[in-house]
Write a protein that holds these residues in place. Structure first.
Motif, PDB file in Angstrom:
ATOM      1  N   ASP A   1       0.834  -1.204   0.000  1.00 17.41           N
ATOM      2  CA  ASP A   1       0.000   0.000   0.000  1.00 17.41           C
ATOM      3  C   ASP A   1       0.873   1.260   0.000  1.00 17.41           C
ATOM      4  N   THR A   2       0.448   2.241  -0.784  1.00 12.56           N
ATOM      5  CA  THR A   2       1.201   3.484  -0.961  1.00 12.56           C
ATOM      6  C   THR A   2       0.269   4.675  -0.799  1.00 12.56           C
ATOM      7  N   ARG A   3       0.800   5.789  -0.292  1.00  5.35           N
ATOM      8  CA  ARG A   3      -0.010   6.997  -0.106  1.00  5.35           C
ATOM      9  C   ARG A   3      -0.582   7.496  -1.436  1.00  5.35           C
ATOM     10  N   VAL A   4      -1.812   7.942  -1.394  1.00  6.17           N
ATOM     11  CA  VAL A   4      -2.428   8.598  -2.546  1.00  6.17           C
ATOM     12  C   VAL A   4      -1.992  10.058  -2.532  1.00  6.17           C
ATOM     13  N   ARG A   5      -1.337  10.498  -3.586  1.00  2.86           N
ATOM     14  CA  ARG A   5      -0.838  11.867  -3.680  1.00  2.86           C
ATOM     15  C   ARG A   5      -1.452  12.549  -4.893  1.00  2.86           C
TER      16      ARG A   5
ATOM     17  N   TRP B   1      -6.297  -0.427  -6.784  1.00  4.50           N
ATOM     18  CA  TRP B   1      -7.147   0.381  -5.927  1.00  4.50           C
ATOM     19  C   TRP B   1      -8.598  -0.072  -6.041  1.00  4.50           C
TER      20      TRP B   1
ATOM     21  N   GLY C   1       0.106  13.660   0.473  1.00  9.62           N
ATOM     22  CA  GLY C   1      -0.842  12.572   0.680  1.00  9.62           C
ATOM     23  C   GLY C   1      -2.212  13.083   1.067  1.00  9.62           C
TER      24      GLY C   1
ATOM     25  N   GLU D   1      -5.414   8.766   2.170  1.00 10.77           N
ATOM     26  CA  GLU D   1      -5.802   7.470   1.642  1.00 10.77           C
ATOM     27  C   GLU D   1      -4.566   6.699   1.179  1.00 10.77           C
ATOM     28  N   TYR D   2      -4.751   5.376   1.024  1.00 10.37           N
ATOM     29  CA  TYR D   2      -3.697   4.512   0.520  1.00 10.37           C
ATOM     30  C   TYR D   2      -4.250   3.665  -0.625  1.00 10.37           C
ATOM     31  N   TRP D   3      -3.423   3.445  -1.626  1.00 12.64           N
ATOM     32  CA  TRP D   3      -3.821   2.585  -2.730  1.00 12.64           C
ATOM     33  C   TRP D   3      -2.885   1.386  -2.819  1.00 12.64           C
ATOM     34  N   GLY D   4      -3.390   0.307  -3.371  1.00 11.55           N
ATOM     35  CA  GLY D   4      -2.589  -0.898  -3.543  1.00 11.55           C
ATOM     36  C   GLY D   4      -2.971  -1.608  -4.836  1.00 11.55           C
TER      37      GLY D   4
END
Length: 350
Positions: free
Chosen positions: A124-128, A173, A135, A138-141
């Motif tokens: 999972d990575t920060r939504v930027r 996501w 950020g 939220e986080y997306w994967g």
């Protein structure tokens, strides 16, 4: 006529047949000026799942089968005589996680049933965004998943057939794509000193097309006109991409069998729909079917390939007081500028 001479003739014939498949399989057609790299989806379906096959340079299509044959050539698991399991959990390139779980169940005269699950996971990575570069909270994967059902049967003591049906899903996501695909395989033991011939067709199925709420947007159909409907719900239309269809032919055999020691080889020729043809080659040295050393090279004759030299080993041990065999295998694969990948497989024969 020596075994080496027979082997070389068969290898040459197989490779010539493979490189002439353009005129037979239009679906697999490649042009010399275009490799078609990056034109297919579900690339995780091309990742070797186990340490034994990858340690031999991915040259496993015609090897005497075990549970990992579900990936290389489904016909190979017809040789499984007891319940087998295989577990793999390793780091793939760029910190991506790769997991594989497989089971094979012999059903006496009916054949062998296999079940496997393959997963490739992006952390999972920060939504930027442009307005929120640190950020949004939220986080997306992203995750790829393949659930596989395999069946293989011995039609005679010299000839096996097998196949897979698998559900394939890719998700990013809130969007995903899914489809069904088939694999077909055959394995034949020739009368020439037990030399084996194998062939498989992998990932024959429908295209993948991403859908989901991430593609929903609101737009103003006429921004220059005031007083009309300013926001209309719309969808981004995404293209559909084919699966990475791969045709493999292979040859394998034993160079040396002396008392409890064995030296085996495998050579595969590959014809994919998203790259140029290539050859995989590898060897396996066994001491009492307990200690193993392996080596090979993947993607021979393919230009601009990063995957190359492979090394590996293994230890298979019968647990004290039981008939259960513990299998631990390791492989190292050199990916050139992308560094390397280590694999460890853990399996049991019950």
């Amino acid at each position: 006529m020596t075994k080496l001479f027979l082997t070389s003739r068969i290898v040459i014939i197989l490779i010539i047949m493979l490189f002439q498949l353009n005129s037979i399989f239009g679906q697999l057609d490649n042009q010399q000026s275009m490799t078609k790299s990056g034109t297919t989806a579900a690339q995780f379906l091309k990742i070797g799942v186990d340490a034994r096959g990858t340690g031999m340079g991915n040259a496993f299509t015609a090897m005497d089968g075990d549970i990992s044959s579900m990936f290389w050539n489904a016909a190979g698991i017809a040789n499984v005589k007891r319940i087998e399991t295989l577990f793999v959990n390793n780091e793939w390139l760029a910190g991506v996680g790769f997991q594989y779980l497989g089971f094979a169940f012999p059903l006496k005269r009916f054949g062998v049933i296999g079940i496997s699950i393959t997963s490739l996971t992006v952390p999972d990575t920060r939504v930027r965004t442009i307005t929120q570069p640190e950020g949004t909270g939220e986080y997306w994967g992203a995750q790829d998943l393949a659930a596989n059902l395999c069946f293989a049967k011995k039609l005679s003591d010299k000839f096996n057939i097998g196949g897979n049906i698998k559900y394939i899903q890719q998700s990013i996501w809130h969007s995903q794509a899914n489809t069904i695909a088939l694999d077909l395989g055959a394995l034949f033991i020739t009368p020439f000193d037990g030399i084996r011939l194998g062939a498989s067709l992998s990932n024959y199925g429908n295209d993948l097309n991403m859908t989901g709420r991430d593609q929903k947007i609101s737009v103003d159909p006429d921004p220059l006109n005031q007083g009309n409907v300013e926001f209309v719900n719309s969808l981004y239309e995404t293209d559909a991409f084919p699966l990475p269809l791969i045709f493999r032919v292979g040859i394998s055999g034993d160079i040396l069998v002396h008392k409890k020691n064995r030296l085996s080889y495998g050579i595969d020729a590959l014809h994919p729909n998203d790259n140029t043809e290539s050859v995989n080659a590898g060897v396996e040295f066994s001491v009492g079917e307990t200690f193993f050393l392996r080596g090979g090279h993947a993607n021979l004759f393919r230009e601009n390939s990063e995957e190359g030299l492979t090394l590996g080993g293994g230890f298979h041990y019968r647990l004290w007081g039981t008939q259960t065999i513990l299998k631990i295998d390791y492989s190292y694969v050199n990916f050139g500028r992308l560094n390397y990948v280590n694999r460890v497989s853990l399996g049991f024969i019950l």
